[in-house]
Write an enzyme that holds these catalytic residues in place. Structure first.
Site, PDB file in Angstrom:
ATOM      1  N   ALA A  46       1.166  -1.542   0.131  1.00 58.71           N
ATOM      2  CA  ALA A  46      -0.369  -0.115   0.373  1.00 58.71           C
ATOM      3  C   ALA A  46       0.271   1.329  -0.294  1.00 58.71           C
ATOM      4  O   ALA A  46       2.123   1.414   0.591  1.00 58.71           O
ATOM      5  CB  ALA A  46      -0.828   0.042   1.360  1.00 58.71           C
ATOM      6  N   GLY A  49      -1.970   5.833   2.180  1.00 57.56           N
ATOM      7  CA  GLY A  49      -1.212   5.829   3.544  1.00 57.56           C
ATOM      8  C   GLY A  49      -2.721   5.640   4.342  1.00 57.56           C
ATOM      9  O   GLY A  49      -3.508   4.625   3.707  1.00 57.56           O
ATOM     10  N   GLU A 113      -6.156  12.836  -1.165  1.00 58.53           N
ATOM     11  CA  GLU A 113      -6.369  11.433  -2.624  1.00 58.53           C
ATOM     12  C   GLU A 113      -8.006  11.994  -2.603  1.00 58.53           C
ATOM     13  O   GLU A 113      -8.902  12.598  -2.280  1.00 58.53           O
ATOM     14  CB  GLU A 113      -6.430  10.497  -1.985  1.00 58.53           C
ATOM     15  N   HIS A 230      -7.636   0.165 -10.127  1.00 55.47           N
ATOM     16  CA  HIS A 230      -7.292   1.865  -9.654  1.00 55.47           C
ATOM     17  C   HIS A 230      -7.143   2.019 -10.674  1.00 55.47           C
ATOM     18  O   HIS A 230      -6.771   1.901 -11.554  1.00 55.47           O
ATOM     19  CB  HIS A 230      -5.885   1.404  -8.430  1.00 55.47           C
ATOM     20  N   ARG A 275     -12.016   7.391  -7.756  1.00 53.81           N
ATOM     21  CA  ARG A 275     -11.452   6.069  -8.503  1.00 53.81           C
ATOM     22  C   ARG A 275     -12.386   5.539  -9.684  1.00 53.81           C
ATOM     23  O   ARG A 275     -12.131   5.061 -10.705  1.00 53.81           O
ATOM     24  CB  ARG A 275     -11.022   5.037  -7.566  1.00 53.81           C
ATOM     25  N   HIS A 336      -8.083  -3.862  -8.537  1.00 55.34           N
ATOM     26  CA  HIS A 336      -6.919  -3.105  -7.654  1.00 55.34           C
ATOM     27  C   HIS A 336      -7.664  -3.529  -5.771  1.00 55.34           C
ATOM     28  O   HIS A 336      -7.060  -4.196  -5.404  1.00 55.34           O
ATOM     29  CB  HIS A 336      -7.062  -1.908  -7.225  1.00 55.34           C
ATOM     30  N   ARG A 371     -14.808   1.524  -2.834  1.00 58.84           N
ATOM     31  CA  ARG A 371     -14.161   2.602  -1.520  1.00 58.84           C
ATOM     32  C   ARG A 371     -13.490   3.715  -1.760  1.00 58.84           C
ATOM     33  O   ARG A 371     -12.750   3.769  -3.100  1.00 58.84           O
ATOM     34  CB  ARG A 371     -12.996   0.932  -1.198  1.00 58.84           C
TER      35      ARG A 371
END
Length: 524
Positions: A46, A49, A113, A230, A275, A336, A371
Site C-alpha cells: 500500500a 497511506g 486523495e 485503480h 477511482r 485493485h 472504497r
C-alpha cells in the site's frame, strides 16, 4: 496428522492479521499462518497511506460524509461511523507506540486523495506507508513468545461442526506436511482477490482463497460484484506493473492522452474524482483512441519534492527508463481492491460461531459500492481491534477443541501444476475481458458459461494442492461474475453499459451462501 492448539488461529499476514495477532497475544496464545512469507501482502504494498480525521480543519463527520458519498448508497452507516470515529483513536495509538509518520515542520503531513474533501491521509517514507506500518507492527510479532508463525502454509479447510469453527486443516507445501491447528477463535485476514484478474496491482497470492474457505464452510458472502479498479498503474506492455499512487494526483499530477490533452476536463471531471469515475473515463478514452495507455504529467511539479515524497515510484519507473519528474508516465487501470467479501457484523463476527473476518477479505459495509481511497488500512486497524475485543467473551466459553472430522491428508501432485497455471491464466483473461471496468449481460453470460465449462471438465479433488486452488479460483470467479450479472444497474465501481443508470430498486446488497440461491437483502 499432528495437532497444534492455540487460543487464536489467525490466517493471513497483512496489516489486519498482524495487528490482530499483536492484540490477541495480550490475552492468549496465537498461531499466525500465511501461505507465503510474512512480508508478502497487499498491506505491505500500500502506497497512499491511512486516512484519519486528525487535521485541524477536519472532523470524523467530514470523513463520514466522504466515505458515504464514495459508497454510492450501499454503506452500512453504523460501520462507517465506527470507522471514522474509532479510526482516529487507533491511529493515535500507533503514533503513541512509536510509529513515525511523515512530518512537515514537526507536524504530521497530510496528503489529499480522490474523494476526500480534506487533506487527511497520513503517510510514511513517502509512498511506502504500507511497508512501514507492517514493519512497525512486525516488531511486536517477532520474538513474542505467545505468537507462533507458520509460513508457506496453505489452509485448505476450516473445521466446522454445528456452525461452529474450531480451527483449520493446514498444509506446508515446502515440507509436504499436513497438520491440524485448533483454536478457540479463528480469524480470517487473508486479503482480497484482485489478482484473479490479468491486470492487477495485487501480489500473485491475492486470489481469494480465504474467501472461498469461508464460503465452503457456510459463511455468507456479499457484494462480490464490486471490484475496485485503480485508475493509474504503470504500463509496461506486459503483465508486469506496479501502482502509481493516487497521492501523485493529490500533489497536482494531471492525466493526458497521447496528444497531451486533459481528456478528463472534456467530461467535467478532475484527477481527484473517485477511482471508479477516473478508471471509467480512462477506459473510455482508450477505447475511443485505440491506445493502450494514457499518461500522468508531473513536469510542472517540484522535482525534489516528487523524488522524496514518491521515492519508490521514482526508482521503479527509472527501471523502465522513465523519469517521472520530467517524462510522461504511461498508466492504465487495473484490478485493485475487493470491496465485498465475507459478511460480518460491526465486531467482525461472521454467521459462523468463533469465526471472524477482518481486512479486505471481510465485508463490514464500510465501503458500500466503492472504497474511499486509504480507508483500507484504517479498516484493518479498527475492525481487528473490535474482533479481539468481541472475542474475549467467546474465548471464555469452552470450545469442543479436538472434535474429529474425517478428512484425508493433503498432498501435492506436481503433474497438476501446469493445468493450474493454464486455468488461472484463462480465468484471469476472461474476467478482465468480460467482467472488467465496463460490463454487459452478453459478456457476463459468456464468462459465466465458460467458468461453468471449466468446472464441469475438471476432476475436483479438494485434498490435492493444485486441485484445491483451482476449485477456489472457479468459485471466486463465479461469485464475482454472477453478482455482476444480477445487479442490473450501474453503481459505485460496478458499471453496466446496458444499465448505465443507478436504480433505487437495487439499493440492496447481494448475498451468496453455499447451496442457496443468491439473495438481495435491503440495507438495515
Amino acid at each position: 496428522m499432528d495437532n497444534f492448539h492455540f487460543d487464536y488461529v489467525i490466517i493471513g499476514a497483512g496489516l489486519s492479521g498482524l495487528y490482530s495477532a499483536y492484540l490477541a497475544s495480550k490475552y492468549g496464545t496465537v498461531a499466525l499462518i500465511t501461505k507465503t512469507t510474512i512480508e508478502i501482502s497487499n498491506s505491505y504494498l500500500a502506497q497512499g497511506g491511512i486516512a484519519a480525521a486528525l487535521g485541524e480543519d477536519d472532523s470524523p463527520e467530514l470523513h463520514f460524509e466522504d466515505t458515504i458519498k464514495a459508497g454510492a448508497g450501499l454503506c452500512n452507516k453504523e460501520a462507517v461511523n465506527i470507522l471514522v470515529v474509532e479510526g482516529r483513536e487507533r491511529v493515535k495509538e500507533l503514533i503513541n507506540l512509536g510509529m513515525q509518520f511523515d512530518k512537515d515542520n514537526n507536524e504530521i503531513s497530510f496528503g489529499l486523495e480522490g474523494g476526500h474533501s480534506r487533506k487527511r491521509v497520513l503517510h510514511a517514507s513517502g509512498d511506502a506507508t504500507g511497508r512501514e506500518v507492517v514493519n512497525f507492527i512486525l516488531k511486536f510479532i517477532y520474538d513474542n513468545n505467545r505468537i507462533k508463525i507458520f509460513e508457506n502454509t496453505l489452509i485448505y479447510k476450516l473445521i466446522i461442526k454445528n456452525n461452529e469453527c474450531s480451527g483449520v486443516y493446514a498444509y506446508n507445501h515446502i515440507d509436504n506436511k499436513s497438520f491440524i491447528v485448533t483454536g478457540n477463535v479463528t480469524i480470517l485476514a487473508t486479503g482480497g482477490a484482485s489478482a484473479i484478474y490479468s491486470n492487477t496491482t495485487n501480489p500473485h497470492t491475492s486470489i481469494g482463497e480465504g474467501l472461498y474457505l469461508a464460503y465452503d464452510a457456510g459463511a455468507i458472502i456479499e457484494s462480490m460484484e464490486f471490484i475496485q479498479f485503480h485508475p493509474t498503474t504503470f504500463y509496461t506492455g506486459t503483465d508486469e506493473t506496479f501502482l502509481i499512487s493516487e497521492a501523485l494526483r493529490g500533489e497536482g499530477a494531471i492525466l493526458v492522452n497521447s496528444n497531451g490533452e486533459r481528456f478528463l476536463l472534456e467530461k467535467n471531471l478532475t484527477e481527484l474524482d473517485t477511482r471508479d469515475i477516473v478508471s471509467e473515463a480512462i477506459f473510455e478514452e482508450l477505447k475511443k483512441t485505440g491506445e493502450s495507455k494514457v499518461y500522468l504529467k508531473l513536469d510542472h511539479l517540484d522535482k525534489n519534492k516528487i523524488k522524496n515524497r514518491f521515492s519508490y515510484i521514482y526508482q521503479e519507473a527509472l527501471k523502465y527508463g522513465i523519469d517521472i519528474t520530467k517524462d510522461l508516465v504511461p498508466v492504465t487501470p487495473a484490478a485493485h481492491y475487493m470491496v465485498g467479501g465475507i459478511k460480518t457484523g460491526v465486531n467482525a463476527e461472521t454467521n459462523i460461531f468463533r469465526l471472524y473476518a477482518v481486512g479486505e477479505v471481510a465485508s463490514t459495509g464500510v465501503h458500500g459500492a466503492n472504497r474511499l481511497a486509504s480507508n483500507s488500512l484504517l479498516e484493518c486497524l479498527v475492525f481487528s481491534k473490535r474482533a479481539i475485543d468481541h472475542s474475549l467473551n467467546v474465548i471464555k466459553k469452552n470450545a469442543d477443541r479436538f472434535f474429529q472430522q474425517t478428512h484425508p491428508e493433503f498432498r501435492i501432485d506436481n503433474n497438476m501444476k501446469e493445468y493450474f497455471i493454464e486455468v488461472r491464466n484463462k480465468i484471469a483473461k476472461l474476467l478482465w475481458n468480460n467482467v472488467g471496468i465496463l460490463r454487459n449481460k452478453n459478456d457476463l453470460m459468456i464468462a459465466l458459461n465458460e467458468i461453468d465449462n471449466i468446472s464441469n471438465n475438471f476432476l475436483h479433488d479438494d485434498s490435492e494442492y493444485y486441485s484445491s486452488r483451482i476449485i477456489s479460483l472457479i468459485n471466486v470467479a463465479r461469485m464475482i461474475t454472477l453478482s455482476a450479472l444480477l445487479r442490473e444497474e450501474s453503481r459505485g465501481c460496478h458499471k453496466r453499459i446496458d444499465y448505465p443508470s443507478t436504480n433505487d430498486r437495487f439499493k440492496q446488497v447481494i448475498i451468496l451462501q453455499k447451496n442457496k440461491e443468491p439473495e438481495f437483502v435491503p440495507l438495515l
